[in-house]
Design a protein around this motif. Sequence first.
Motif, PDB file in Angstrom:
ATOM      1  N   PRO A  12      -0.081  -2.801   9.448  1.00  0.00           N
ATOM      2  CA  PRO A  12      -0.966  -2.210   7.908  1.00  0.00           C
ATOM      3  C   PRO A  12      -2.315  -2.598   8.282  1.00  0.00           C
ATOM      4  O   PRO A  12      -2.692  -3.247   8.485  1.00  0.00           O
ATOM      5  N   PHE A  13      -2.884  -2.019   7.558  1.00  0.00           N
ATOM      6  CA  PHE A  13      -4.180  -1.534   6.546  1.00  0.00           C
ATOM      7  C   PHE A  13      -5.319  -2.409   8.007  1.00  0.00           C
ATOM      8  O   PHE A  13      -5.528  -3.580   7.614  1.00  0.00           O
ATOM      9  N   HIS A  44      -6.750   1.368  -5.267  1.00  0.00           N
ATOM     10  CA  HIS A  44      -7.407   1.139  -3.298  1.00  0.00           C
ATOM     11  C   HIS A  44      -8.001   1.023  -2.655  1.00  0.00           C
ATOM     12  O   HIS A  44      -9.177   2.171  -2.800  1.00  0.00           O
ATOM     13  N   SER A  64     -10.292   1.113   4.992  1.00  0.00           N
ATOM     14  CA  SER A  64      -9.652   0.790   4.062  1.00  0.00           C
ATOM     15  C   SER A  64      -9.455  -1.112   4.703  1.00  0.00           C
ATOM     16  O   SER A  64      -9.557  -1.912   3.192  1.00  0.00           O
ATOM     17  N   GLY A  99       0.855  -1.125   0.047  1.00  0.00           N
ATOM     18  CA  GLY A  99      -0.164  -0.114  -0.278  1.00  0.00           C
ATOM     19  C   GLY A  99       0.876   1.141  -0.258  1.00  0.00           C
ATOM     20  O   GLY A  99       2.049   1.553  -0.458  1.00  0.00           O
ATOM     21  N   GLU A 100      -0.463   2.540   0.013  1.00  0.00           N
ATOM     22  CA  GLU A 100       0.958   3.315   0.496  1.00  0.00           C
ATOM     23  C   GLU A 100       1.710   3.930   1.488  1.00  0.00           C
ATOM     24  O   GLU A 100       2.556   3.828   1.621  1.00  0.00           O
ATOM     25  N   ALA A 101       1.076   4.178   2.717  1.00  0.00           N
ATOM     26  CA  ALA A 101       1.451   4.794   4.148  1.00  0.00           C
ATOM     27  C   ALA A 101       0.494   4.454   4.577  1.00  0.00           C
ATOM     28  O   ALA A 101      -0.539   4.029   4.993  1.00  0.00           O
ATOM     29  N   PRO A 102       0.564   4.104   6.475  1.00  0.00           N
ATOM     30  CA  PRO A 102       0.168   3.724   7.586  1.00  0.00           C
ATOM     31  C   PRO A 102      -0.584   4.980   7.428  1.00  0.00           C
ATOM     32  O   PRO A 102      -0.604   6.519   7.234  1.00  0.00           O
ATOM     33  N   GLY A 103      -2.017   4.682   7.748  1.00  0.00           N
ATOM     34  CA  GLY A 103      -3.086   6.091   8.153  1.00  0.00           C
ATOM     35  C   GLY A 103      -3.376   5.914   9.585  1.00  0.00           C
ATOM     36  O   GLY A 103      -2.157   5.447  10.427  1.00  0.00           O
ATOM     37  N   GLU A 121      -3.718   2.512  11.787  1.00  0.00           N
ATOM     38  CA  GLU A 121      -2.292   1.921  11.778  1.00  0.00           C
ATOM     39  C   GLU A 121      -1.479   2.131  12.298  1.00  0.00           C
ATOM     40  O   GLU A 121      -0.537   1.455  12.786  1.00  0.00           O
ATOM     41  N   ASN A 179       3.242  -1.364   3.473  1.00  0.00           N
ATOM     42  CA  ASN A 179       2.849  -0.588   2.977  1.00  0.00           C
ATOM     43  C   ASN A 179       4.602   0.196   2.072  1.00  0.00           C
ATOM     44  O   ASN A 179       5.352  -0.071   2.654  1.00  0.00           O
TER      45      ASN A 179
HETATM   46  N1  URA Z   1      -3.396   2.968   3.402  1.00  0.00           N
HETATM   47  C1  URA Z   1      -2.613   2.445   2.887  1.00  0.00           C
HETATM   48  O1  URA Z   1      -2.023   2.932   1.994  1.00  0.00           O
HETATM   49  N2  URA Z   1      -2.095   1.414   3.833  1.00  0.00           N
HETATM   50  C2  URA Z   1      -2.122   1.040   4.954  1.00  0.00           C
HETATM   51  O2  URA Z   1      -1.987   0.483   5.902  1.00  0.00           O
HETATM   52  C3  URA Z   1      -3.566   2.253   5.746  1.00  0.00           C
HETATM   53  C4  URA Z   1      -4.341   2.505   4.529  1.00  0.00           C
END
Ligand code: URA
Length: 288
Positions: A149-150, A259, A154, A136-140, A143, A176
């Motif tokens: 992650p995730f 995503h 989402s 994925g992109e990055a933690p929110g 997370e 991520n």
């Molecule tokens: N979106 C992401 O790209 N990664 C995550 O871990 C959570 C949300």
Amino acid sequence: MEHTGNYLAALNFYIDAGVDEVIGTAPVDRFAESQMAAAAAGAGAGVEALSPAPSRAPSRPAVAPAATTAATAAATVPLQARTEAEISARALAAGAVDLPALRAVMDNFDLCPLKKTAATTVFGAGNPAAKVMLIGEAPGADEDRQGQPFVGVSGQLLDRMLASIGLDRGSVYITNMLAWRPPGNRKPTIEETTMCLPFIRRHVELVAPRILVFVGGTSAATLLERRDGITRMRGRWFEYPPDGSNVSGDAIPAMPIFHPAYLLRQPALKRLAWIDLLAIKARLQDIN
Ligand code: URA
């Protein structure tokens, strides 16, 4: 003791006001900002009357001004520090002989500004021996709090997407592109991404999946070194690494998908996501 009471009172005040997360480490003088904005508006009033500013539709949810300022401050890293961080990340990542070693070096890496505002390092989850690795992109915020992650909304949709093709967290590995949450969930800057790229590249080498799934356009464009948006890339098979050179063997087939956060905002696109998931399922059956 008196100080502790003051801090608690301040925290309670923030919570009552709805401020429930930290997005920057430095205070921002809003009065000075608005005075400067007023002065600038006064100076540019004549020009503005002739050419109104174009309105821009943000591609992400609007970020509160405080987050934007803190984010910009964190993202503005002098070139020399950036270069040092990149060199250091490359050396550390190359020296990590396995996933626990990579996790340890990332846990101790203090040169990425995102690390300063994040609560945790979100390394990865799932089965490191799995054939499928999702990036994925990055933690929110969720997370960042849980260190996984995730795991937010989402992530819940991602779990349902995986389940639809017979996969779950025991049969995939998820990580991520960035291990640290950008403040206010803003998009990572190119500097932050470049700085952390050696870590995710090494992560892929160590997991050595048979199939890579880029969850969203950011990880796809960055790791495939493409400038296309996700709408053009999704559902297509690419090779990772993009130049075909893989120290540990053959290039890995890689597919970008929408995503889940995007699908939550654009549910009509779930139809296309379903087609992509079926393609991943078929490819996985081929390599079993
Ligand atoms: N979106 C992401 O790209 N990664 C995550 O871990 C959570 C949300």
